[in-house]
Design a protein around this motif. Structure first.
Motif, PDB file in Angstrom:
ATOM      1  N   ILE A 182       0.913  -0.955   0.180  1.00 43.16           N
ATOM      2  CA  ILE A 182       0.720   0.345   0.134  1.00 43.16           C
ATOM      3  C   ILE A 182       0.691   1.274  -0.290  1.00 43.16           C
ATOM      4  N   ARG A 183       0.691   2.644  -1.247  1.00 44.64           N
ATOM      5  CA  ARG A 183       1.862   3.082  -0.670  1.00 44.64           C
ATOM      6  C   ARG A 183       1.176   3.753  -1.064  1.00 44.64           C
ATOM      7  N   ILE A 184       1.638   5.599   0.035  1.00 43.93           N
ATOM      8  CA  ILE A 184       0.876   6.782   0.660  1.00 43.93           C
ATOM      9  C   ILE A 184       1.352   7.794   0.456  1.00 43.93           C
ATOM     10  N   ARG A 185       1.296   8.684  -0.587  1.00 45.76           N
ATOM     11  CA  ARG A 185       1.977   9.958  -0.746  1.00 45.76           C
ATOM     12  C   ARG A 185       1.307  10.801  -0.015  1.00 45.76           C
ATOM     13  N   ILE A 186       2.221  11.658   1.020  1.00 40.16           N
ATOM     14  CA  ILE A 186       1.658  12.315   1.665  1.00 40.16           C
ATOM     15  C   ILE A 186       1.732  13.537   1.036  1.00 40.16           C
ATOM     16  N   LYS A 187       1.232  14.953   0.930  1.00 37.69           N
ATOM     17  CA  LYS A 187       1.345  16.023   0.203  1.00 37.69           C
ATOM     18  C   LYS A 187       1.218  17.549   1.388  1.00 37.69           C
ATOM     19  N   LYS A 188       2.084  18.703   1.589  1.00 37.88           N
ATOM     20  CA  LYS A 188       1.543  19.163   2.618  1.00 37.88           C
ATOM     21  C   LYS A 188       0.268  20.181   1.480  1.00 37.88           C
ATOM     22  N   SER A 189      -0.656  20.966   1.511  1.00 36.43           N
ATOM     23  CA  SER A 189      -1.390  21.605   0.756  1.00 36.43           C
ATOM     24  C   SER A 189      -0.530  23.183   1.191  1.00 36.43           C
ATOM     25  N   ASP A 190      -1.796  24.653   0.657  1.00 43.30           N
ATOM     26  CA  ASP A 190      -1.091  25.849   1.150  1.00 43.30           C
ATOM     27  C   ASP A 190      -1.729  25.917   2.322  1.00 43.30           C
ATOM     28  N   ALA A 191      -3.044  25.533   2.723  1.00 40.09           N
ATOM     29  CA  ALA A 191      -3.374  25.569   3.921  1.00 40.09           C
ATOM     30  C   ALA A 191      -2.320  24.904   5.202  1.00 40.09           C
ATOM     31  N   GLU A 192      -2.446  24.781   6.475  1.00 40.95           N
ATOM     32  CA  GLU A 192      -0.886  25.309   7.255  1.00 40.95           C
ATOM     33  C   GLU A 192      -1.070  23.145   7.762  1.00 40.95           C
ATOM     34  N   ASN A 193      -2.284  22.885   8.388  1.00 44.09           N
ATOM     35  CA  ASN A 193      -2.674  21.685   8.440  1.00 44.09           C
ATOM     36  C   ASN A 193      -3.025  20.690   7.789  1.00 44.09           C
ATOM     37  N   GLU A 194      -3.317  21.741   6.327  1.00 46.22           N
ATOM     38  CA  GLU A 194      -4.591  20.445   5.967  1.00 46.22           C
ATOM     39  C   GLU A 194      -3.337  19.855   4.509  1.00 46.22           C
ATOM     40  N   ARG A 195      -3.239  17.883   4.506  1.00 42.04           N
ATOM     41  CA  ARG A 195      -2.644  17.301   4.230  1.00 42.04           C
ATOM     42  C   ARG A 195      -3.491  17.118   3.031  1.00 42.04           C
ATOM     43  N   ILE A 196      -2.545  16.472   2.235  1.00 45.41           N
ATOM     44  CA  ILE A 196      -3.274  15.484   0.884  1.00 45.41           C
ATOM     45  C   ILE A 196      -3.388  14.221   0.431  1.00 45.41           C
ATOM     46  N   PHE A 197      -3.695  12.720   1.129  1.00 47.13           N
ATOM     47  CA  PHE A 197      -3.226  11.997   0.771  1.00 47.13           C
ATOM     48  C   PHE A 197      -3.724  11.050  -0.292  1.00 47.13           C
ATOM     49  N   GLU A 198      -2.320  10.752  -0.666  1.00 49.83           N
ATOM     50  CA  GLU A 198      -2.775  10.111  -2.377  1.00 49.83           C
ATOM     51  C   GLU A 198      -2.581   8.334  -2.435  1.00 49.83           C
ATOM     52  N   ILE A 199      -3.603   7.174  -2.068  1.00 42.58           N
ATOM     53  CA  ILE A 199      -3.668   5.785  -1.839  1.00 42.58           C
ATOM     54  C   ILE A 199      -3.817   5.502  -2.724  1.00 42.58           C
ATOM     55  N   GLU A 200      -2.095   4.038  -2.733  1.00 36.46           N
ATOM     56  CA  GLU A 200      -2.420   2.942  -3.975  1.00 36.46           C
ATOM     57  C   GLU A 200      -3.197   2.209  -3.475  1.00 36.46           C
ATOM     58  N   GLY A 201      -3.756   0.663  -3.757  1.00 34.55           N
ATOM     59  CA  GLY A 201      -3.747  -0.586  -3.278  1.00 34.55           C
ATOM     60  C   GLY A 201      -4.630  -0.669  -2.624  1.00 34.55           C
ATOM     61  N   LEU A 202      -5.182   0.506  -1.992  1.00 33.49           N
ATOM     62  CA  LEU A 202      -6.717   0.165  -1.186  1.00 33.49           C
ATOM     63  C   LEU A 202      -8.215   0.258  -2.016  1.00 33.49           C
ATOM     64  N   ASP A 203      -8.042   0.578  -3.674  1.00 40.59           N
ATOM     65  CA  ASP A 203      -8.886   0.943  -4.138  1.00 40.59           C
ATOM     66  C   ASP A 203      -9.926   0.007  -3.625  1.00 40.59           C
ATOM     67  N   ALA A 204     -10.787  -0.768  -3.421  1.00 43.99           N
ATOM     68  CA  ALA A 204     -10.983  -2.376  -2.769  1.00 43.99           C
ATOM     69  C   ALA A 204     -12.432  -0.964  -2.226  1.00 43.99           C
ATOM     70  N   ASP A 205     -11.547  -0.467  -1.251  1.00 47.29           N
ATOM     71  CA  ASP A 205     -11.811  -0.616   0.356  1.00 47.29           C
ATOM     72  C   ASP A 205     -12.128   1.085   0.481  1.00 47.29           C
ATOM     73  N   ALA A 206     -11.963   1.602  -0.641  1.00 44.39           N
ATOM     74  CA  ALA A 206     -12.940   3.166  -0.650  1.00 44.39           C
ATOM     75  C   ALA A 206     -13.854   3.253  -0.341  1.00 44.39           C
ATOM     76  N   ASP A 207     -14.897   3.285   0.154  1.00 41.27           N
ATOM     77  CA  ASP A 207     -16.240   2.787   0.152  1.00 41.27           C
ATOM     78  C   ASP A 207     -16.528   3.666   2.164  1.00 41.27           C
ATOM     79  N   VAL A 208     -15.096   2.670   3.294  1.00 43.38           N
ATOM     80  CA  VAL A 208     -14.435   2.721   4.054  1.00 43.38           C
ATOM     81  C   VAL A 208     -13.368   3.679   4.780  1.00 43.38           C
ATOM     82  N   ILE A 209     -12.740   4.124   3.812  1.00 43.72           N
ATOM     83  CA  ILE A 209     -11.674   4.868   3.806  1.00 43.72           C
ATOM     84  C   ILE A 209     -12.173   6.399   3.307  1.00 43.72           C
ATOM     85  N   CYS A 210     -12.360   6.672   2.381  1.00 40.74           N
ATOM     86  CA  CYS A 210     -12.811   8.034   2.006  1.00 40.74           C
ATOM     87  C   CYS A 210     -14.170   8.819   2.677  1.00 40.74           C
TER      88      CYS A 210
END
Length: 146
Positions: free
Chosen positions: A118-146
């Motif tokens: 499972i690959r998770i890329r975490i990127k900071k955004s312009d907002a101080e505490n906001e993070r963008i998570f890009e998750i590969e390998g868990l598409d089948a579980d999207a309904d639980v994760i998102c």
């Protein structure tokens, strides 16, 4: 690939808990992200989601922290790992298949990651505490994760 936005460390931990709820106990989770991106906060949530009650902290100097919950979680920090000899010296290969492996600074050992990790890329955004998570390998579980 799933994309999740977290607005706070608490939301990052909650994401970790949601992902923990779909784990079977033998996964490798490769975390990618800059210093302060939220890798340890995510891992703290994941560990809480499998019932780890001990304090979860970055294994920066220890290289690996082991936690016991519903199943073992081995939390690696590969920041100082520069080659496969260094990786071998950590005992990394001995842990494979024995629990959930969570790896901070996965970019330093990318050639050694399991193909189905499972690959998770975490990127900071312009907002101080906001993070963008890009998750590969868990598409089948999207309904639980998102």
């Amino acid at each position: 690939m799933l994309k999740v936005i977290s607005a706070s460390p608490e939301e990052t931990e909650a994401l970790g808990k949601r992902i923990a709820s779909v784990l079977k106990g033998r996964e490798m989770i490769a975390l990618f992200g800059d210093l302060g991106a939220g890798k340890t906060a995510f891992t703290r949530g994941l560990c809480a989601g499998v019932g780890v009650s001990d304090g979860v902290s970055s294994p920066t100097f220890a290289i690996v922290n082991a936690y016991r919950g519903k199943f073992p979680v081995y939390h690696f920090d590969m920041y100082r790992i520069t080659d496969t000899d260094d990786l071998f010296a950590t005992g990394f290969y001995d842990y494979l298949g024995t629990g959930v492996i969570v790896i901070e600074w996965s970019e330093n050992i990318e050639s050694e990651l399991e193909p189905d990790c499972i690959r998770i890329r975490i990127k900071k955004s312009d907002a101080e505490n906001e993070r963008i998570f890009e998750i590969e390998g868990l598409d089948a579980d999207a309904d639980v994760i998102c």
